[in-house]
Design a protein around this motif. Structure first.
Motif, PDB file in Angstrom:
ATOM      1  N   ARG A 161       0.829  -1.045  -0.051  1.00  0.00           N
ATOM      2  CA  ARG A 161      -0.071   0.090  -0.104  1.00  0.00           C
ATOM      3  C   ARG A 161       1.086   1.455   0.017  1.00  0.00           C
ATOM      4  O   ARG A 161       0.656   2.888  -0.543  1.00  0.00           O
ATOM      5  CB  ARG A 161      -1.153   0.144   1.274  1.00  0.00           C
ATOM      6  N   ASP A 162       1.710   1.133   0.808  1.00  0.00           N
ATOM      7  CA  ASP A 162       2.922   2.181   0.989  1.00  0.00           C
ATOM      8  C   ASP A 162       3.670   2.669  -0.437  1.00  0.00           C
ATOM      9  O   ASP A 162       3.373   3.629  -0.684  1.00  0.00           O
ATOM     10  CB  ASP A 162       3.932   2.132   2.065  1.00  0.00           C
ATOM     11  N   MET A 188       9.382  -4.317  -6.288  1.00  0.00           N
ATOM     12  CA  MET A 188      10.508  -4.230  -5.880  1.00  0.00           C
ATOM     13  C   MET A 188      10.991  -3.468  -4.105  1.00  0.00           C
ATOM     14  O   MET A 188      11.385  -3.764  -3.528  1.00  0.00           O
ATOM     15  CB  MET A 188      11.742  -4.352  -7.008  1.00  0.00           C
ATOM     16  N   ILE A 189      10.408  -2.246  -5.192  1.00  0.00           N
ATOM     17  CA  ILE A 189      11.017  -1.815  -3.433  1.00  0.00           C
ATOM     18  C   ILE A 189       9.461  -1.288  -2.281  1.00  0.00           C
ATOM     19  O   ILE A 189      10.233  -1.598  -1.076  1.00  0.00           O
ATOM     20  CB  ILE A 189       9.957   0.111  -4.103  1.00  0.00           C
ATOM     21  N   ALA A 190       8.158  -2.233  -2.821  1.00  0.00           N
ATOM     22  CA  ALA A 190       7.414  -2.916  -1.220  1.00  0.00           C
ATOM     23  C   ALA A 190       8.330  -4.039  -0.839  1.00  0.00           C
ATOM     24  O   ALA A 190       8.607  -4.117   0.350  1.00  0.00           O
ATOM     25  CB  ALA A 190       6.475  -3.483  -2.149  1.00  0.00           C
ATOM     26  N   MET A 191       9.343  -4.470  -1.428  1.00  0.00           N
ATOM     27  CA  MET A 191      10.053  -5.639  -0.949  1.00  0.00           C
ATOM     28  C   MET A 191      11.466  -4.533   0.581  1.00  0.00           C
ATOM     29  O   MET A 191      11.297  -5.463   1.444  1.00  0.00           O
ATOM     30  CB  MET A 191      10.929  -6.631  -1.837  1.00  0.00           C
ATOM     31  N   ALA A 192      11.808  -4.302  -0.834  1.00  0.00           N
ATOM     32  CA  ALA A 192      13.128  -3.748   0.112  1.00  0.00           C
ATOM     33  C   ALA A 192      12.859  -2.878   0.897  1.00  0.00           C
ATOM     34  O   ALA A 192      13.877  -2.887   1.927  1.00  0.00           O
ATOM     35  CB  ALA A 192      13.464  -2.723  -0.816  1.00  0.00           C
ATOM     36  N   LEU A 193      11.641  -2.256   1.019  1.00  0.00           N
ATOM     37  CA  LEU A 193      11.472  -1.416   2.434  1.00  0.00           C
ATOM     38  C   LEU A 193      10.589  -1.820   3.705  1.00  0.00           C
ATOM     39  O   LEU A 193      10.368  -1.170   4.209  1.00  0.00           O
ATOM     40  CB  LEU A 193       9.644  -0.235   1.704  1.00  0.00           C
ATOM     41  N   ALA A 194       9.941  -3.540   2.866  1.00  0.00           N
ATOM     42  CA  ALA A 194       9.536  -4.101   4.100  1.00  0.00           C
ATOM     43  C   ALA A 194      10.201  -4.454   5.293  1.00  0.00           C
ATOM     44  O   ALA A 194       9.444  -3.972   6.549  1.00  0.00           O
ATOM     45  CB  ALA A 194       8.860  -5.504   3.273  1.00  0.00           C
ATOM     46  N   ILE A 217       7.583   6.672  -9.913  1.00  0.00           N
ATOM     47  CA  ILE A 217       8.795   5.831  -8.926  1.00  0.00           C
ATOM     48  C   ILE A 217       9.760   6.778  -8.276  1.00  0.00           C
ATOM     49  O   ILE A 217       9.997   6.250  -7.206  1.00  0.00           O
ATOM     50  CB  ILE A 217       9.829   5.346  -9.932  1.00  0.00           C
ATOM     51  N   LEU A 218      10.705   7.538  -8.585  1.00  0.00           N
ATOM     52  CA  LEU A 218      11.877   8.203  -7.699  1.00  0.00           C
ATOM     53  C   LEU A 218      10.504   9.323  -6.752  1.00  0.00           C
ATOM     54  O   LEU A 218      11.179   9.473  -5.780  1.00  0.00           O
ATOM     55  CB  LEU A 218      11.851   9.218  -8.760  1.00  0.00           C
ATOM     56  N   GLU A 219      10.062  10.256  -7.426  1.00  0.00           N
ATOM     57  CA  GLU A 219       8.656  10.620  -6.178  1.00  0.00           C
ATOM     58  C   GLU A 219       8.194   9.741  -4.911  1.00  0.00           C
ATOM     59  O   GLU A 219       8.403  10.359  -3.705  1.00  0.00           O
ATOM     60  CB  GLU A 219       7.336  11.129  -6.739  1.00  0.00           C
ATOM     61  N   LEU A 220       8.264   9.210  -5.273  1.00  0.00           N
ATOM     62  CA  LEU A 220       8.191   7.682  -4.240  1.00  0.00           C
ATOM     63  C   LEU A 220       8.908   7.067  -3.521  1.00  0.00           C
ATOM     64  O   LEU A 220       8.446   7.881  -2.435  1.00  0.00           O
ATOM     65  CB  LEU A 220       7.303   6.300  -4.818  1.00  0.00           C
ATOM     66  N   MET A 221      10.160   7.120  -3.769  1.00  0.00           N
ATOM     67  CA  MET A 221      10.855   6.985  -3.050  1.00  0.00           C
ATOM     68  C   MET A 221      11.481   8.379  -2.343  1.00  0.00           C
ATOM     69  O   MET A 221      12.059   8.517  -0.982  1.00  0.00           O
ATOM     70  CB  MET A 221      12.594   6.433  -4.306  1.00  0.00           C
ATOM     71  N   LEU A 224       9.019   8.516   0.159  1.00  0.00           N
ATOM     72  CA  LEU A 224       9.421   7.170   1.424  1.00  0.00           C
ATOM     73  C   LEU A 224      10.972   7.666   2.044  1.00  0.00           C
ATOM     74  O   LEU A 224      10.850   7.509   3.623  1.00  0.00           O
ATOM     75  CB  LEU A 224      10.044   5.727   0.548  1.00  0.00           C
ATOM     76  N   LYS A 225      11.720   8.291   1.518  1.00  0.00           N
ATOM     77  CA  LYS A 225      13.081   8.711   2.346  1.00  0.00           C
ATOM     78  C   LYS A 225      12.311  10.012   3.589  1.00  0.00           C
ATOM     79  O   LYS A 225      12.613   9.991   5.169  1.00  0.00           O
ATOM     80  CB  LYS A 225      14.011   9.577   1.214  1.00  0.00           C
ATOM     81  N   ARG A 226      11.988  10.380   3.033  1.00  0.00           N
ATOM     82  CA  ARG A 226      11.024  11.961   3.961  1.00  0.00           C
ATOM     83  C   ARG A 226      10.635  11.250   4.952  1.00  0.00           C
ATOM     84  O   ARG A 226      10.366  12.024   6.628  1.00  0.00           O
ATOM     85  CB  ARG A 226       9.999  12.756   2.989  1.00  0.00           C
TER      86      ARG A 226
END
Lengths: 380, 338
Positions: A161-162, A188-194, A217-221, A224-226
């Motif tokens: 969801r994130d 992949m990002i969801a996997m990395a962030l889990a 994707i970049l906006e998402l990253m 998520l970083k923030r």
């Protein structure tokens, strides 16, 4: 840095003073066995520092050592033929600093995916085709967290969801081939962030995606970083991506850092001729040109190498294709002909170890800076 | 305008020959395996110790043709004599052998043994081959070189010679071991040990192709980004092999396993035919065929003794190969969209 105060959503991480870098690479050297002939020195004398909630962009052309540097951080370099020759990569774990290069196999596995996660260039092939995406996201969670299968599923759903995957309850049971490229990269990002990593290594995460998806994707990253206080090492060769999405930029060439600065400093005032070449070769929206400037035109111009501050004293940008200056006083150490000089405050350039800087011992490139959030920079 | 109808095509059922093969095999396995309790069971009406049904026969009824085949004069006389003596006319669907044992029962038992050995030997070869090839491919480097050179050497040796050597050697070893222990073995246990050594011998040499195929697959699979991604999430090598490599290898494993079964059956039959395989009185298609061949002569051809075992063996092998080919096609991604 006062700019960080602007990000009000996240309080400063308790226990992690803002001034402590999460990762410090110091004089890393990695070489590969070539079968026959001398070893290939893929990376030599690389230094960089990453702070929490910061994006360090590493740019350079193919084969310049960007990926090798990132892979070294997780010991993903196959050894042999690879070898860590020298240097250290100090990572701040919750228990204290560790050198990632010397961790044994079991300990580095605990770091992988848990403290440091990585996403790869090819979302099409980075997922195992025979398992559902939910299964694969949950694998990372179950490997590192002491949770039940049902809890892992909940975490996986939240993670999906994130990253903006619609209908995660349905999609969790889908196989990778049922997803589009952009959605797979989200998986992949969801996997990395889990596992809530504190550092994300993104190795050209958007190269295989088309431009609109790339922006998403970049906006998402960035978001998520923030929200998560995560640090990102963004490997790319797209300078447009760098300008939009990074705080600090590290330009690499032939396995060494040639320039290291805050993103705006670098774009406003590139100091190494190679960086100037890179920036000059980007097509401009408003300028009509018959042909673009090539990097070669700039780096083959000797005058370009005399523009560096301190050029009068004999400081020359390092460039592997040049014969070293006559007054080279190479130290009796690997990469001793090269030196990362802080030519301006918080602006490093790789220079020859000439007589002028013979005894300099610069501090490692270390910039605790974050670009203020978008809203602020737009109104300014 | 209507869109062309989507062809719902299941690759597993596409091959007609494969489906035919599956059908025959299922029939065969049911016939042979389900009757095993009966064929191995004690024959009723026999005097003395219980003799398993496959070995029970009356020498007076020896070499009788199938009842639906016209008997010649001497055979007719014997049949009449038996009918007078027992009050029952002998009816054998597939005739009888020298000792008057029913060929049908012996073929069913032999089929069970042949298929069993074939499947078990294929399982052994799949196990060894997958582990060996997987290890070589996954570890790579010097380990790979050494392991695969060993396979090359074994490949270079005459295949059947190896089986013969292994069969003879394991038999001798077991024999000595039994002699030293002074164990009195029951006949059935002895037979079981014989079959076991044969199994090891056949399984022990037929994993070579499997190992090569699996190694090749692992070599290409382990360079896939998702393996790298699994390493980056912190999975251990054992886990990566078990969870990420093996499931992706399932296709070739199934295909080669299916193609190994007929090979193993053929070898078992060949060895039994030579007399170093399944020992009489235990039947197998191989030694039944050998018996049949020895009964073949120009004066009076006891053709049923040779024809039926060979026919069943042949058809079973063809069926297994059809199934293997069908599976190969079903799992081949290049042929998937035709």
């Amino acid at each position: 840095m006062t700019a960080t105060a602007a990000t009000t959503e996240t309080p400063p991480q308790p226990g992690t003073p803002a001034a402590t870098p999460i990762l410090r690479v110091d004089r890393l050297a990695v070489s590969f066995d070539n079968g026959r002939g001398p070893r290939v020195q893929a990376v030599d004398g690389v230094r960089m520092t990453i702070y929490p909630r910061q994006t360090l962009a590493v740019v350079g052309e193919s084969g310049c050592g960007k990926s090798v540097t990132a892979m070294s951080m997780l010991q993903l370099i196959p050894r042999p033929p690879g070898r860590f020759d020298r240097g250290e990569i100090i990572f701040q774990t919750e228990q204290g600093p560790v050198d990632l290069l010397t961790l044994n196999a079991r300990h580095i596995r605990e770091i992988r995916g848990n403290d440091i996660a990585m996403i790869f260039q090819e979302p099409m092939t980075s997922l195992n085709p025979v398992f559902t995406v939910g299964n694969q996201i949950m694998e990372a969670i179950l490997l590192h967290q002491d949770v039940s299968k049902a809890q892992a599923r909940e975490i996986a759903l939240k993670s999906m969801r994130d990253v903006g995957i619609p209908e995660p309850e349905r999609r969790i049971n889908s196989f990778p081939h049922e997803f589009s490229g952009g959605m797979r990269q989200r998986v992949m990002i969801a996997m990395a962030l889990a596992c809530q990593p504190r550092l994300l290594l993104a190795d050209e995460p958007t190269t295989a995606l088309d431009v609109t998806i790339q922006a998403q994707i970049l906006e998402l990253m960035t978001e998520l970083k923030r929200t998560r206080g995560m640090a990102v090492m963004l490997i790319t060769h797209d300078l447009g991506v760098v300008a939009e999405n990074s705080d600090v930029v590290c330009v690499m060439y032939a396995g060494r850092v040639v320039e290291y600065a805050k993103v705006f400093d670098l774009y406003d005032n590139p100091m190494h001729p190679y960086t100037r070449g890179l920036l000059a070769s980007i097509p401009k929206m408003h300028a009509r040109l018959d042909r673009l400037v090539t990097i070669r035109e700039i780096v083959e111009n000797e005058d370009e190498f005399r523009k560096l501050p301190g050029a009068d004293e004999g400081i020359r940008p390092w460039w592997p294709w040049h014969t070293p200056p006559a007054d080279l006083t190479a130290k009796d150490e690997p990469a001793g002909d090269y030196y990362l000089q802080e030519v301006a405050p918080e602006h490093w350039v790789g220079v020859w170890r000439t007589h002028a800087v013979r005894d300099h011992e610069s501090r490692a490139p270390d910039i605790d800076y974050r670009v203020p959030p978008k809203e602020a920079s737009v109104s300014a | 305008m209507r869109a062309p109808a989507v062809e719902r095509d299941n690759p597993l059922t596409r091959s007609f020959a494969g489906m035919l093969g599956i059908g025959f095999l299922v029939l065969m396995i049911f016939a042979c395996v389900l009757t095993l309790p009966w064929t191995l069971g004690a024959a009723g009406g026999q005097e003395g110790a219980a003799v398993p049904r496959y070995n029970a026969g009356d020498p007076r009824e020896g070499r009788l043709p199938p009842f639906w085949w016209p008997a010649d004069e001497t055979q007719q006389e014997r049949i009449d004599a038996i009918e007078v003596a027992t009050g029952e006319r002998p009816r054998y669907w597939l005739g009888t052998d020298v000792l008057g044992r029913s060929l049908l029962i012996r073929i069913l038992t032999g089929g069970g043994i042949s298929l069993g050995i074939g499947i078990a030997a294929a399982a052994i070869s799949v196990l060894i081959g997958t582990l060996y090839g997987g290890l070589a491919g996954y570890v790579g480097g010097k380990t790979d070189a050494v392991l695969m050179r060993i396979v090359d050497v074994l490949y270079g040796l005459p295949y059947i010679l190896l089986v013969v050597l292994l069969a003879v050697a394991s038999e001798a070893i077991v024999g000595r071991w039994i002699a030293r222990g002074n164990v009195e073995l029951k006949e059935s246990t002895r037979l079981l040990i014989d079959v076991g050594t044969l199994l090891v011998a056949i399984g022990g040499v037929s994993w070579l192709t499997m190992a090569r195929v699996i190694r090749g697959q692992v070599l290409s699979l382990k360079e896939q980004p998702f393996i790298e991604a699994a390493r980056a999430t912190g999975a251990s090598p054992v886990r990566i092999f078990g969870k990420h490599l093996l499931p992706n290898l399932l296709g070739p494993i199934i295909v080669y396993a299916t193609l190994t079964v007929p090979q193993a059956i053929l070898q078992e039959s060949f060895l039994s035919f030579l007399g170093i395989g399944v020992k009489p009185p235990l039947p197998s298609w191989g030694n039944l065929a050998a018996d049949g061949l020895s009964e073949l002569n120009t004066y009076r051809s006891h053709w049923w003794l040779l024809l039926f075992p060979c026919l069943l063996l042949g058809v079973t092998l063809v069926a297994l190969n059809f199934v293997g080919e069908g599976l190969r096609e079903a799992f081949d991604p290049k042929r998937r969209r035709r």
